[in-house]
Design an enzyme around this catalytic site. Structure first.
Site, PDB file in Angstrom:
ATOM      1  N   PHE A 126       0.858  -1.179   0.000  1.00 36.27           N
ATOM      2  CA  PHE A 126       0.000   0.000   0.000  1.00 36.27           C
ATOM      3  C   PHE A 126       0.909   1.249   0.000  1.00 36.27           C
ATOM      4  O   PHE A 126       1.910   1.280   0.718  1.00 36.27           O
ATOM      5  CB  PHE A 126      -0.924  -0.005   1.229  1.00 36.27           C
ATOM      6  CG  PHE A 126      -1.939   1.092   1.187  1.00 36.27           C
ATOM      7  CD1 PHE A 126      -3.086   0.958   0.414  1.00 36.27           C
ATOM      8  CD2 PHE A 126      -1.735   2.272   1.877  1.00 36.27           C
ATOM      9  CE1 PHE A 126      -4.008   1.987   0.350  1.00 36.27           C
ATOM     10  CE2 PHE A 126      -2.664   3.302   1.816  1.00 36.27           C
ATOM     11  CZ  PHE A 126      -3.804   3.152   1.039  1.00 36.27           C
ATOM     12  N   ASP A 198       1.434  -4.984   8.381  1.00 37.95           N
ATOM     13  CA  ASP A 198       0.286  -4.074   8.302  1.00 37.95           C
ATOM     14  C   ASP A 198      -0.950  -4.947   8.110  1.00 37.95           C
ATOM     15  O   ASP A 198      -1.093  -5.625   7.095  1.00 37.95           O
ATOM     16  CB  ASP A 198       0.478  -3.116   7.115  1.00 37.95           C
ATOM     17  CG  ASP A 198      -0.669  -2.115   6.969  1.00 37.95           C
ATOM     18  OD1 ASP A 198      -1.762  -2.369   7.514  1.00 37.95           O
ATOM     19  OD2 ASP A 198      -0.472  -1.093   6.278  1.00 37.95           O
ATOM     20  N   TYR A 223     -10.748   2.222  11.138  1.00 38.36           N
ATOM     21  CA  TYR A 223     -12.000   2.619  10.460  1.00 38.36           C
ATOM     22  C   TYR A 223     -12.499   1.608   9.434  1.00 38.36           C
ATOM     23  O   TYR A 223     -13.588   1.761   8.912  1.00 38.36           O
ATOM     24  CB  TYR A 223     -11.831   3.990   9.780  1.00 38.36           C
ATOM     25  CG  TYR A 223     -10.605   4.131   8.892  1.00 38.36           C
ATOM     26  CD1 TYR A 223     -10.554   3.556   7.643  1.00 38.36           C
ATOM     27  CD2 TYR A 223      -9.495   4.852   9.325  1.00 38.36           C
ATOM     28  CE1 TYR A 223      -9.429   3.691   6.841  1.00 38.36           C
ATOM     29  CE2 TYR A 223      -8.371   4.994   8.544  1.00 38.36           C
ATOM     30  CZ  TYR A 223      -8.344   4.407   7.292  1.00 38.36           C
ATOM     31  OH  TYR A 223      -7.228   4.536   6.508  1.00 38.36           O
ATOM     32  N   LYS A 224     -11.692   0.584   9.148  1.00 36.69           N
ATOM     33  CA  LYS A 224     -12.132  -0.402   8.139  1.00 36.69           C
ATOM     34  C   LYS A 224     -13.015  -1.442   8.838  1.00 36.69           C
ATOM     35  O   LYS A 224     -14.027  -1.084   9.426  1.00 36.69           O
ATOM     36  CB  LYS A 224     -10.914  -1.025   7.472  1.00 36.69           C
ATOM     37  CG  LYS A 224     -10.056  -0.042   6.673  1.00 36.69           C
ATOM     38  CD  LYS A 224      -8.925  -0.800   5.987  1.00 36.69           C
ATOM     39  CE  LYS A 224      -7.871   0.114   5.399  1.00 36.69           C
ATOM     40  NZ  LYS A 224      -8.286   0.825   4.191  1.00 36.69           N
ATOM     41  N   ARG A 372     -13.537  -4.684  -5.978  1.00 35.34           N
ATOM     42  CA  ARG A 372     -13.351  -5.349  -4.682  1.00 35.34           C
ATOM     43  C   ARG A 372     -14.682  -5.358  -3.925  1.00 35.34           C
ATOM     44  O   ARG A 372     -15.345  -4.327  -3.828  1.00 35.34           O
ATOM     45  CB  ARG A 372     -12.320  -4.606  -3.832  1.00 35.34           C
ATOM     46  CG  ARG A 372     -10.960  -4.461  -4.469  1.00 35.34           C
ATOM     47  CD  ARG A 372      -9.986  -3.762  -3.514  1.00 35.34           C
ATOM     48  NE  ARG A 372     -10.459  -2.454  -3.082  1.00 35.34           N
ATOM     49  CZ  ARG A 372      -9.840  -1.694  -2.186  1.00 35.34           C
ATOM     50  NH1 ARG A 372      -8.745  -2.116  -1.594  1.00 35.34           N
ATOM     51  NH2 ARG A 372     -10.316  -0.521  -1.854  1.00 35.34           N
TER      52      ARG A 372
END
Ligand code: PLP
Length: 411
Positions: A126, A198, A223-224, A372
């Site tokens: 990422f 991560d 927050y995911k 996704r």
């Protein structure tokens, strides 16, 4: 052939089905498959934040520090989710955002073995992960450097006596490829390096075993899938054997041995809490606490059953109903190699994602041709997936995705 009644039967067996009721339903008819971006809202989160605004801010103000658990929240939140990370209750804290935590722990990890100045990571990690490593190398004027691998198979060849830290995303944010963490950690440790993960695309979707699998450091977003709300604090984990070895990268007053002593010199707090920096984000922590109280009640095995069940169902439904409509599942077929979301390709993926939005399915597009579907075990049912695929079939079969109003792709 999988049918709607099959999906209903799976929902009847779902060990987390009661917990779904603890999440607010959106006001529109939306199937939300983007928990890998912003997770669902616990139903009581607004009330908790409202209470903090009135009892905490309006009324208590400075007294809030002693009347409420504002100071303790960073580790209380960590204790609530530690069992799902396979971490000890005192080895996880919530603070800052993921990028800041990546920096803090990467710098800390590099300091532990200065004679090994190389950080190994994936070129297509990422972006923030890559930037943080490059930024650290830049800050230290080349005293550490970054070595990239293009593919997981290249890890063994990249390991050598100069490698201090291997710094990877457990799950790839595009393909959803999930590294075999235990095997990777074994190889990393054999070469004498430290393993730093991560877990942003895992935590809250799949329970992991950080300590048993030998991870040295880990971070992830709040927050995911963890459902902490927009701007939620991120979390960080340090294996107990590394917690007392060094000063943190940011020696802030909240990580001092005695915060309110206002001592002239820094002295690190014992344990993982030394990585706290300044004042916690009290409002964000309050929203996060709504999810944390739900997570406390979730058994790792139940989370994993539900996630695997959703993920396998989606693969089958896409193959059964969309294979002759141009859809190809591109995530690994072996479930143990898949993370939170499932990725599939379609030549018109961007426009298909836009058309899905207009048909009440929120997913995400990644260039050039990937879609996704994020599978949040807490918030989704098997019937939700049946309905989402039904809408996808309609969008593809009708050709509506080719309509000019879906040509411009949003974020
Ligand atoms: C794998 C991964 N790491 C880090 C981040 C960034 O996190 P933050 O915005 O909290 O710094 C993201 C954001 O999507 C991510 O997917």
């Amino acid at each position: 052939m999988i049918t709607l009644p099959d999906c209903q039967a799976l929902d009847a067996r779902d060990p987390l089905r009661q917990l779904r009721l603890k999440f607010a339903q959106p006001t529109e008819d939306t199937i939300y498959l983007d928990g890998n971006s912003v997770g669902a809202m616990p139903a009581d989160a607004p009330q908790r934040v409202q209470d903090l605004m009135t009892r905490g801010w309006r009324d208590a103000r400075r007294r809030g520090w002693s009347h409420f658990d504002w100071m303790e929240k960073p580790w209380l939140l960590g204790e609530a989710v530690a069992h799902l990370l396979g971490a000890g209750p005192h080895d996880v804290i919530f603070c800052d955002n993921t990028s800041v935590n990546l920096f803090k722990l990467l710098a800390y990890a590099c300091k532990l073995q200065p004679q090994r100045p190389v950080i190994v990571t994936q070129r297509h990690n990422f972006p923030t992960d890559v930037y943080v490593a490059q930024g650290l190398a830049h800050l230290l004027d080349g005293r550490v450097s970054v070595r990239f691998i293009d593919h997981p198979d290249e890890l063994p060849a990249a390991l050598g006596p100069d490698v201090g830290v291997v710094y990877l995303s457990h799950v790839d944010y595009r393909s959803s490829y999930r590294w075999p963490m235990r095997q990777a950690n074994e190889a990393i440790h054999r070469c004498g390096a430290l393993a730093f993960w991560d877990l942003s695309h895992v935590a809250g979707a799949i329970a992991v075993s950080l300590e048993d699998d030998g991870a040295d450091f880990a971070v992830g977003c709040g927050y995911k899938y963890l459902c902490g709300g927009p701007g939620a604090p991120a979390w960080l984990y340090v294996h107990p054997q590394h917690q007392e070895k060094e000063w943190p990268a940011i020696a802030g007053w909240m990580g001092h041995q005695d915060v309110f002593a206002f001592a002239p010199d820094y002295e690190p707090l014992s344990g993982v809490r030394r990585h706290l920096t300044g004042s916690p984000s009290i409002l964000a922590n309050q929203a996060m606490s709504a999810a944390a109280d739900i997570w406390k009640t979730v058994q790792p095995a139940d989370l994993n059953w539900k996630h695997q069940s959703l993920s396998e169902l989606l693969v089958h439904l896409l193959q059964q109903r969309c294979a002759d409509l141009g859809v190809v599942v591109t995530s690994p077929m072996d479930y143990s190699q898949r993370g939170g979301h499932l990725t599939f390709s379609h030549p018109g993926a961007g426009s298909v994602t836009e058309a899905l939005l207009a048909h009440g399915v929120v997913s995400s597009f990644r260039k050039p041709d990937s879609i996704r579907f994020g599978l949040s075990p807490m918030a989704l049912s098997h019937v939700d997936l049946w309905n989402a695929v039904d809408r996808l079939v309609h969008v593809l079969q009708s050709g509506v995705w080719q309509d000019s109003r879906f040509a411009k792709v949003s974020v």
